[in-house]
Design a protein around this motif. Structure first.
Motif, PDB file in Angstrom:
ATOM      1  N   UNK A 136       0.671  -1.382  -0.048  1.00 19.95           N
ATOM      2  CA  UNK A 136       0.067  -0.031   0.016  1.00 19.95           C
ATOM      3  C   UNK A 136       1.188   0.995  -0.245  1.00 19.95           C
ATOM      4  N   UNK A 137       2.174   0.880   0.330  1.00 21.88           N
ATOM      5  CA  UNK A 137       2.869   2.192   0.501  1.00 21.88           C
ATOM      6  C   UNK A 137       3.802   2.698  -1.088  1.00 21.88           C
ATOM      7  N   UNK A 138       3.430   1.419  -1.433  1.00 23.46           N
ATOM      8  CA  UNK A 138       4.038   1.830  -3.073  1.00 23.46           C
ATOM      9  C   UNK A 138       5.146   1.062  -3.201  1.00 23.46           C
ATOM     10  N   UNK A 139       6.106   0.122  -1.971  1.00 25.52           N
ATOM     11  CA  UNK A 139       7.300  -0.404  -1.890  1.00 25.52           C
ATOM     12  C   UNK A 139       7.132  -1.942  -2.344  1.00 25.52           C
ATOM     13  N   UNK A 140       8.252  -2.581  -2.951  1.00 25.43           N
ATOM     14  CA  UNK A 140       8.042  -3.596  -3.929  1.00 25.43           C
ATOM     15  C   UNK A 140       7.818  -4.632  -3.297  1.00 25.43           C
ATOM     16  N   UNK A 141       6.596  -5.786  -3.057  1.00 25.24           N
ATOM     17  CA  UNK A 141       7.107  -7.032  -2.665  1.00 25.24           C
ATOM     18  C   UNK A 141       7.607  -7.906  -3.130  1.00 25.24           C
ATOM     19  N   UNK A 142       8.656  -8.562  -2.310  1.00 23.52           N
ATOM     20  CA  UNK A 142       9.778  -9.594  -2.463  1.00 23.52           C
ATOM     21  C   UNK A 142       9.845 -10.651  -1.944  1.00 23.52           C
ATOM     22  N   UNK A 143      10.466 -11.805  -2.452  1.00 20.96           N
ATOM     23  CA  UNK A 143      10.266 -13.007  -1.640  1.00 20.96           C
ATOM     24  C   UNK A 143      11.459 -12.652  -0.725  1.00 20.96           C
ATOM     25  N   UNK A 144      12.020 -12.044  -0.253  1.00 24.90           N
ATOM     26  CA  UNK A 144      12.526 -12.119   1.204  1.00 24.90           C
ATOM     27  C   UNK A 144      11.396 -11.995   2.475  1.00 24.90           C
ATOM     28  N   UNK A 145      10.332 -10.894   1.900  1.00 23.85           N
ATOM     29  CA  UNK A 145       9.235 -10.999   2.891  1.00 23.85           C
ATOM     30  C   UNK A 145       8.547 -11.764   2.974  1.00 23.85           C
ATOM     31  N   UNK A 146       8.298 -12.404   1.810  1.00 22.02           N
ATOM     32  CA  UNK A 146       7.103 -13.566   2.011  1.00 22.02           C
ATOM     33  C   UNK A 146       8.049 -15.089   3.062  1.00 22.02           C
ATOM     34  N   UNK A 147       9.339 -14.787   2.898  1.00 20.19           N
ATOM     35  CA  UNK A 147      10.769 -15.529   3.496  1.00 20.19           C
ATOM     36  C   UNK A 147      10.137 -15.197   5.780  1.00 20.19           C
ATOM     37  N   UNK A 148      10.045 -14.096   5.649  1.00 19.83           N
ATOM     38  CA  UNK A 148      10.125 -13.234   6.746  1.00 19.83           C
ATOM     39  C   UNK A 148       8.880 -13.524   7.241  1.00 19.83           C
ATOM     40  N   UNK A 149       7.920 -13.344   6.424  1.00 19.42           N
ATOM     41  CA  UNK A 149       5.974 -13.909   7.142  1.00 19.42           C
ATOM     42  C   UNK A 149       6.149 -15.121   7.233  1.00 19.42           C
TER      43      UNK A 149
END
Length: 587
Positions: A136-149
């Motif tokens: 929602x803030x315009x920043x890109x979703x990365x694989x690392x974000x999914x890994x951390x989740x």
């Protein structure tokens, strides 16, 4: 090769384009899934077809619920309605096909660019995500974000107690706590991210059903810097078409508005028709039902259908029939028999024999509430044997002589006392407890009914080992829908000893039987789905022999859909209406 042939047999995947076309036909009118307008609808039509198809955007979609979310944090939830609802603001790697009824149990992609690829023995899975997805803030979703989740939802030291632990159970990872290590991404070695768009999962053992785990909200991305632990639920960073307007207020409300950085072209799951989505929390069930019928509300968030009072009224109202759906949900409604409190199996078997199944059936609504259940696995699951009945009785009224014999066998000939835990705001659960109370009284088993907040039921009460023991909770009323439509996806988390947790426990009976546990391990290593189904049937029988679960009904719910609600259909994957498809037309 073994790998490729197994994939064809076991993984019912749908390609991205196919899923998108299903959704477009549903929302554009007149597709192969139905598409009748509200005025043309018939009783139970939404169980198998799209009713009132429309691509009209705008308006406010209004939800209400009598209890609350267990959590709005996608990494800390296990209620079916929460999984359904969090998709408004939390995208996952994979998803279930947006289509009515059983077709919805097939897998498709969400954030993923394609289906995951396994190695030869199903111990390693590689999946790529689409490039350019944004928060929602315009920043890109990365694989690392999914890994951390995934790390935070499974390795958190009890900070997030509610969600399932499939990743923790299957990943080849030493335990740790994301909140106590300097670099959680470096510590979390079981998931590799060779680049910003690729994840590689390393499992301890073969697991051919692993792709189903990738549908779960725990795969919704969370940047490390955004995580606030237990407070993250107040304002989740959105990856979906809607974002929080202000903070979530537990017990009061949650409002969602459009996320302008969501790209519909990347999303085959969500048409995102309403401009706003609102949830009122803590509204009495009878009031919710009345407001649905009056047109002052669109959807009951709980997803279990109208309560007993409104159900009786609607079923006798000829004018309401075209607005009603009465699908089999694929759910089992049941009573846990807590093995640490009622330790002797013969005492537990006495409860099974004494239960008046006919009365329990009527408490759940009779024929329109479902079918009497005498086994664990619903008929929609391969390996189910609904003819199995280890505790038969004439007219399903209970075998009191057999119950008394079992009480004598366990040294409680005069009966005993215990407590049954029930979720507040669930009229059918309460009626089930009252029915069982009357049944067991006939053989001297005295049951005290206590209600607890639904949102904390498993985290603090019936699913808390300490609370159960300290308060003599021998029974609890529950319900379960498959996480996915196999024996493992349905029953592992409620019967496998490895699933027992100190809090947030869904194996609420705390069944920890070595033979059953070994069969679950065997099923995971079995490639052929027919062989797995045979193992699941054996597990079903053993759970009944151990009298850890008293099945009540294979559930039917009665849903009311107003003429203003568009794109309405029942999804078997969540056992309720597909929230993502819904829109409103108040013209």
């Amino acid at each position: 090769m073994r790998g490729s042939s197994l994939r064809k047999r076991t993984l019912g995947f749908v390609a991205l384009g196919a899923a998108a076309s299903i959704l477009l036909s549903a929302c554009g009118g007149g597709g192969s899934n139905g598409g009748d307008s509200a005025s043309d609808a018939a009783f139970d039509q939404g169980s198998t077809e799209v009713v009132n198809a429309s691509d009209q955007t705008g308006g406010t979609l209004r939800y209400a619920i009598s209890s609350d979310f267990d959590s709005t944090d996608p990494g800390d939830t296990y209620y079916g309605f929460s999984w359904n609802f969090t998709r408004y603001y939390a995208r996952t790697l994979l998803a279930f096909t947006p289509a009515p009824a059983q077709e919805s149990t097939e897998l498709t992609t969400d954030m993923a660019a394609g289906m995951p690829e396994p190695n030869e023995d199903f111990t390693e899975w590689t999946i790529k995500i689409q490039e350019g997805l944004k928060y929602e803030d315009g920043s890109e979703i990365t694989a690392q974000d999914i890994k951390y989740a995934i790390a935070r939802s499974n390795y958190n030291g009890g900070e997030l107690p509610n969600g399932p632990r499939y990743f923790e159970a299957h990943l080849d990872q030493e335990p740790f706590n994301v909140y106590e290590v300097d670099d959680p991404l470096e510590t979390f070695t079981a998931v590799e991210t060779p680049d910003d768009y690729t994840l590689v999962f390393h499992l301890k053992d073969p697991f051919s059903e692993f792709p189903y785990v990738l549908t779960q909200p725990q795969t919704a991305p969370v940047p490390v810097e955004a995580d606030r632990g237990a407070l993250y639920k107040e304002k989740v960073l959105s990856s979906g078409p809607y974002k929080f307007e202000g903070n979530y207020e537990p017990g009061v409300q949650l409002n969602l508005v459009r996320n302008e950085h969501w790209d519909a072209e990347t999303d085959p799951i969500r048409p995102a028709l309403p401009d706003e989505v609102t949830v009122q929390i803590g509204i009495d069930q009878d009031e919710i039902d009345q407001r649905l019928v009056n047109g002052d509300l669109d959807v009951d968030l709980s997803g279990v259908g109208v309560g007993p009072a409104m159900k009786s009224s609607l079923l006798t109202d000829e004018d309401a029939q075209a607005n009603l759906d009465n699908p089999y949900s694929g759910a089992l409604r049941y009573v846990n028999i807590h093995t640490p409190v009622i330790e002797d199996v013969a005492c537990r078997q006495a409860i099974m024999y004494a239960a008046d199944r006919d009365s329990l059936h009527r408490a759940w609504g009779g024929e329109t509430g479902g079918d009497i259940a005498t086994n664990l696995l619903p008929p929609t699951i391969q390996g189910s044997n609904p003819e199995s009945d280890l505790y038969p009785s004439d007219d399903d009224k209970g075998d009191l002589a057999a119950a008394e014999a079992k009480l004598e066998e366990c040294g409680e000939a005069e009966g005993f006392s215990t407590t049954i835990a029930v979720r507040d705001g669930r009229p059918n659960d309460i009626a089930t407890a009252e029915s069982l109370q009357e049944s067991l009284k006939r053989v001297g088993i005295e049951v005290d009914i206590q209600t607890f907040p639904a949102e904390d039921f498993f985290a603090q009460y019936a699913g808390s080992q300490d609370y159960v023991r300290e308060n003599n909770i021998g029974l609890s009323v529950s319900g379960w829908i498959p996480d996915w439509a196999t024996g493992y996806g349905f029953a592992s988390k409620i019967t496998d000893g490895d699933a027992i947790q100190a809090t947030g426990n869904y194996n609420t009976s705390e069944l920890d039987d070595p033979e059953i546990n070994a069969l679950w391990d065997e099923a995971l290593a079995t490639e052929d789905p027919d062989e797995r189904a045979s193992i699941y049937e054996q597990i079903d029988t053993l759970v009944m022999e151990q009298a850890a679960i008293l099945p009540v009904v294979f559930d039917r719910a009665l849903f009311y859909r107003s003429d203003e609600l568009t794109n309405v259909y029942y999804t078997s994957s969540y056992a309720m209406y597909d929230f993502m498809a819904l829109g409103v037309d108040r013209g």
